[in-house]
Write an enzyme that holds these catalytic residues in place. Sequence first.
Site, short mmCIF file in Angstrom:
data_model
loop_
_atom_site.label_atom_id
_atom_site.label_comp_id
_atom_site.label_asym_id
_atom_site.label_seq_id
_atom_site.Cartn_x
_atom_site.Cartn_y
_atom_site.Cartn_z
N LEU A 46 -1.50 -39.60 -5.65
CA LEU A 46 -0.28 -39.53 -6.47
C LEU A 46 0.30 -38.12 -6.48
O LEU A 46 1.52 -37.94 -6.60
CB LEU A 46 -0.56 -40.01 -7.90
CG LEU A 46 -0.99 -41.49 -8.02
CD1 LEU A 46 -1.21 -41.85 -9.48
CD2 LEU A 46 0.05 -42.41 -7.39
N LYS B 13 -9.26 -25.58 -22.00
CA LYS B 13 -9.48 -25.39 -20.57
C LYS B 13 -8.47 -26.18 -19.76
O LYS B 13 -7.91 -25.69 -18.77
CB LYS B 13 -10.89 -25.85 -20.19
CG LYS B 13 -11.22 -25.63 -18.71
CD LYS B 13 -12.42 -26.41 -18.24
CE LYS B 13 -12.08 -27.84 -17.92
NZ LYS B 13 -13.01 -28.49 -17.01
N ASN B 14 -8.22 -27.43 -20.17
CA ASN B 14 -7.32 -28.30 -19.40
C ASN B 14 -5.87 -27.85 -19.47
O ASN B 14 -5.04 -28.33 -18.71
CB ASN B 14 -7.45 -29.74 -19.88
CG ASN B 14 -8.77 -30.36 -19.48
OD1 ASN B 14 -9.49 -29.84 -18.62
ND2 ASN B 14 -9.11 -31.49 -20.09
N ARG C 176 -18.86 -24.68 -17.90
CA ARG C 176 -17.55 -24.93 -17.31
C ARG C 176 -16.50 -25.22 -18.38
O ARG C 176 -15.31 -24.99 -18.14
CB ARG C 176 -17.61 -26.11 -16.33
CG ARG C 176 -18.35 -25.85 -15.04
CD ARG C 176 -18.25 -27.06 -14.13
NE ARG C 176 -16.86 -27.49 -14.04
CZ ARG C 176 -16.46 -28.75 -14.22
NH1 ARG C 176 -17.31 -29.70 -14.51
NH2 ARG C 176 -15.18 -29.05 -14.11
N ASP D 65 -12.18 -38.02 -22.31
CA ASP D 65 -13.01 -36.82 -22.38
C ASP D 65 -13.83 -36.73 -23.68
O ASP D 65 -14.62 -35.80 -23.84
CB ASP D 65 -12.16 -35.56 -22.23
CG ASP D 65 -11.82 -35.27 -20.78
OD1 ASP D 65 -12.35 -35.96 -19.90
OD2 ASP D 65 -11.03 -34.34 -20.53
N ARG E 190 -11.15 -39.99 -8.45
CA ARG E 190 -10.03 -39.12 -8.81
C ARG E 190 -9.18 -38.77 -7.58
O ARG E 190 -9.10 -37.61 -7.18
CB ARG E 190 -10.54 -37.84 -9.47
CG ARG E 190 -11.20 -38.07 -10.81
CD ARG E 190 -10.91 -36.92 -11.76
NE ARG E 190 -12.13 -36.33 -12.23
CZ ARG E 190 -12.21 -35.33 -13.10
NH1 ARG E 190 -11.13 -34.80 -13.60
NH2 ARG E 190 -13.34 -34.84 -13.47
N CYS F 196 -16.33 -36.67 -6.72
CA CYS F 196 -16.43 -36.27 -8.11
C CYS F 196 -17.49 -37.12 -8.79
O CYS F 196 -17.58 -38.32 -8.56
CB CYS F 196 -15.08 -36.44 -8.82
SG CYS F 196 -15.12 -35.98 -10.56
N ILE G 23 -10.42 -45.25 -17.84
CA ILE G 23 -9.85 -44.16 -17.05
C ILE G 23 -10.67 -43.86 -15.81
O ILE G 23 -10.14 -43.81 -14.69
CB ILE G 23 -9.70 -42.88 -17.91
CG1 ILE G 23 -8.99 -43.20 -19.24
CG2 ILE G 23 -8.96 -41.81 -17.12
CD1 ILE G 23 -7.58 -43.73 -19.09
#
Length: 431
Positions: free
Chosen positions: A135, A22-23, A409, A317, A131, A126, A339
Amino acid sequence: MDRIRITGGAPLNGVIPISGAKNAALPLMIASLLTREPLELHNVPRLADVQLLLRILGNHGVDAAIAGKRPGQTQETGQTIRLTAASIIDTTAPYELVSRMRASFWVLAPLVARMGHARVSLPGGCAIGTRPVDLLIMAMEKLGAKVTIEGGYVVAEAPAGGLRGAHITFPKVTVGGTHTALMGAVLAQGETVIDNAAREPEVADLAACLAAMGAKIEGAGESRIVVQGVGSLGGASHSVVPDRIETGTYAMAVAMTGGDVLLEGARPELLQAALDVLAQTGAEITATNAGVRVRRNGGGINPVDVTTEPFPGFPTDLQAQLMALLTRARGTSRIRETIFENRFMHVQELARLGARIRLDGDVAWIDGVERLTGAPVMATDLRASVSLVIAALAADGETTVNRVYHLDRGFEALEAKLGRCGAQVQRISGD
């Protein structure tokens, strides 16, 4: 609202095909905005996020054609999508769409690169942390865009003559920022150097697709990427890289329940750090020509000490899934999350199953227990939801996971893939 009911205790045995990532699929789909010619993507997973992004791209004027199933294909087989952005009819990405999926904010770069301007809603909050997009905006400004915030929208205008090559140094590793810089730089005039670039396989996959479209990119997958801008990009055919997070998730499920499963199509080099940690817990990991084989013969699970890091380190993840596994370890484990600041929300739901977990800032201490017991639990985000599934597979009795739209998702045909390996998993449709 749909729920998943799981009866635990069965080991997993068989074959699980690994879907496209997905990413990787989402930025690849967004890259279709960079060219008038068709971009054909293979091995695209059937996910809610993919369907939503198709709606968002359609709002900009992208035509999408999904190839019909071929003989032998199942729900678990990736699809082929042909995207054609012959004309961009709208350079605004509205709040009602962007707010539902943060990755859709990445349309900013190709719209500005190709059309010279864009108006994209800020994505909002989020569940697993802020997030911020600062940047990503910085990267566009380095390429010469004038960026303002107006009424909750990021408005970006390229200078006369288009974006210009630049030296972009990210103060911290950012996947979204690197995607943005790449998609902005490929059509910019001159050379762009991206330092402290994200090294994730999904970034390298995007660069490979852009190169097939005619972009000139060197160093993708390394911390410095150099891009020579070109006047235009063409069409291409590209297959989405296998999903390393799905691979790690199912590998941890096997380590949790015991059994022997071939993760078909998995590429071990995409998640070697995670596989090394799994081996430390006592699972047997074997790379084969067909994928990755994971076995655990019923022996105990060893505790580990892990810190999440950008690639090639242990991925954030997979943190929640590892935590679920370690709830049954023989001893105390430690996980440090570096993270995202709010990525321990699954802890209280794992506790409902009998897990013993203590939090101290960005560190979780997991005291292994003899057994978990089924209970109703609530998913809070994508990775947290699948960690509850992993724990439930090894828990005594029945567990009901609520709010499974999070799973839809990011995990293609999860019930079917687990069910074919012996898990007792059933989806219960909501009202």
